[in-house]
Design an enzyme around this catalytic site. Structure first.
Site, PDB file in Angstrom:
ATOM      1  CB  THR A 167      -0.985   0.026   1.184  1.00 54.39           C
ATOM      2  OG1 THR A 167      -0.297   0.228   2.412  1.00 54.39           O
ATOM      3  CG2 THR A 167      -1.775  -1.271   1.262  1.00 54.39           C
ATOM      4  CG  ASP A 168       4.125   2.547   2.799  1.00 58.93           C
ATOM      5  OD1 ASP A 168       3.536   3.618   3.003  1.00 58.93           O
ATOM      6  OD2 ASP A 168       4.644   1.878   3.704  1.00 58.93           O
ATOM      7  CG  MET A 169       6.267   0.086  -2.581  1.00 59.88           C
ATOM      8  SD  MET A 169       7.154  -1.407  -3.065  1.00 59.88           S
ATOM      9  CE  MET A 169       6.173  -2.671  -2.263  1.00 59.88           C
ATOM     10  N   GLY A 172       2.600   5.638  -3.431  1.00 55.24           N
ATOM     11  CA  GLY A 172       3.692   6.405  -4.028  1.00 55.24           C
ATOM     12  C   GLY A 172       3.544   6.526  -5.529  1.00 55.24           C
ATOM     13  CG  LEU A 199      -0.300   4.732   2.408  1.00 57.89           C
ATOM     14  CD1 LEU A 199       0.196   6.168   2.339  1.00 57.89           C
ATOM     15  CD2 LEU A 199       0.421   3.981   3.530  1.00 57.89           C
TER      16      LEU A 199
END
Length: 395
Positions: A167-169, A172, A199
């Protein structure tokens, strides 16, 4: 060859993964990225093991193509330096708690009056608006609250998280998309804008077909392990030695698979002739397929399946992937010279552009490595003054 964002300056106040992931991709595309760090450094500098020469592997994966400057935003001088840099930048990326940048005089409204073309990207767990905007959010928490974990694992197992910070990526990457759209808008209008990435929003979008199924039927999606709720066969199968992954998404592919398994009649069996019928009769189908796959080893099966043009592959470990020839052939593992580690291998960029290729121009920086350089080159400080400041804030 210059990248597509050559001449664009990014000021990256973000930490950990989602915001830095966005800024790194912009750097890969040719932007100049200045990473602002506190005297303690980005949190991920301390995430480990593993470490090499005091540097965290976690930091290496999300900070290539950046310069690091140490600025203490708790001091008046630090805030003034940060503002000066922001006014000379095209893009600001930040992921601090809501209100923190405003407290430092670095909020969007505070900066755009003097830099109307500024694109200001805020990445947070729950967004800058809404009832959860004040909450902190990390990947694991978002995987849990987005419903992703409820879909991962076997039916008789508890919910599981994905083994990487997905979810971070994806947040991003969504931030990159938003920033690039804002840059295109600025090209036409001269105006910057605020980009708000959460996120949770990005993770909810990842629910995709599972979310769509619920919205259509009202039925809660269930965990199916490695099986697929709507596409069949789409799962691993054991062979005589190692398992393989098989992803048959079309009826024409299933006909070829049936022939490769030595059961061409399956393609005309009304229980299996269409994807819908296969999904409804998967237990009977799997009995036939599982017995067939046990007659040969994985590699022999993959030769046959690939010859038929079918999507199948080995279930590989990370080391196998990062040493695979097809991964190296596309520059997904590259070598760079790091200030303390020396020659190191890092993961490359998946973006391949024919006219304006991405590039890995520099290794992830050590903490404050370019402090004096940024002050001199961007803000025009006197060399001695910049060197003295860098020495004073050096950890």
């Amino acid at each position: 060859m210059a990248g597509p964002l050559d001449g664009i300056r990014v000021l990256d106040f973000s930490r950990v993964l989602a915001g830095p992931w966005c800024a790194m991709i912009l750097g890969d595309l040719g932007a100049e990225v200045i990473k602002v760090e506190s005297p303690e450094g980005d949190d991920v500098r301390h995430f480990g093991p593993p470490f090499e020469a005091g540097e965290s592997a976690y930091f290496q994966v999300t900070n290539r193509n950046k310069q690091s400057i140490v600025i203490d935003l708790k001091t008046e001088q630090g805030r003034a330096i940060a503002r000066d840099l922001a006014l000379k930048s095209d893009i600001v990326v930040e992921n601090l708690r809501r209100g923190a940048m405003e407290k430092y005089g670095l909020g969007y409204e505070q900066l755009r009056a003097d830099n109307p073309g500024l694109i200001y990207c805020a990445v947070s767990g729950y967004g800058r608006t809404g009832p959860a905007a004040e909450r902190a959010g990390y990947d694991f928490l978002i995987q849990a609250e987005s419903g992703l974990m409820s879909l991962i694992g076997g039916a008789d197992q508890p919910p599981m998280k994905v083994g990487a910070a997905v979810t971070d990526m994806v947040a991003g990457q969504d931030a990159v998309a938003g920033v690039l759209a804002a840059l295109f808008h600025r090209e036409r209008t001269g105006k910057g804008q605020h980009v708000d990435i959460a996120l949770l929003d990005s993770a909810v979008a990842l629910l995709a077909n599972q979310g769509a199924a619920y919205l259509m039927t009202g039925d809660r999606p269930q965990r199916l392990g490695n099986d697929h709720p709507s596409v069949c066969p789409y799962r691993p199968f054991d062979t005589a030695d190692h398992p393989l992954a098989l992803a048959i998404g079309a009826d024409r592919q299933f006909r070829k698979l049936a022939a490769a398994l030595g059961h061409p009649d399956m393609a005309d069996d009304p229980r299996f002739a269409t994807n819908r019928s296969r999904a409804e009769n998967r237990v009977a189908l799997y009995e036939i397929m599982e017995a067939a796959f046990l007659t040969k080893g994985r590699d022999d099966w993959l030769v046959d399946l690939h010859a038929a043009g079918l999507p199948a592959g080995a279930i590989r470990t990370v080391d196998e992937v990062l040493e695979a020839p097809e991964v190296h052939a596309r520059d997904m593992v590259v070598e760079v010279d790091h200030a303390t580690i020396g020659r190191e291998r890092i993961i490359g960029s998946p973006l391949k552009l024919s006219e304006t290729p991405v590039s890995v121009r520099s290794a992830p920086p050590t903490l404050g490595q370019q402090t004096a350089e940024v002050l001199k080159d961007v803000l025009g400080w006197d060399g001695a003054e910049a060197d003295a400041y860098a020495a004073r804030v050096r950890p």
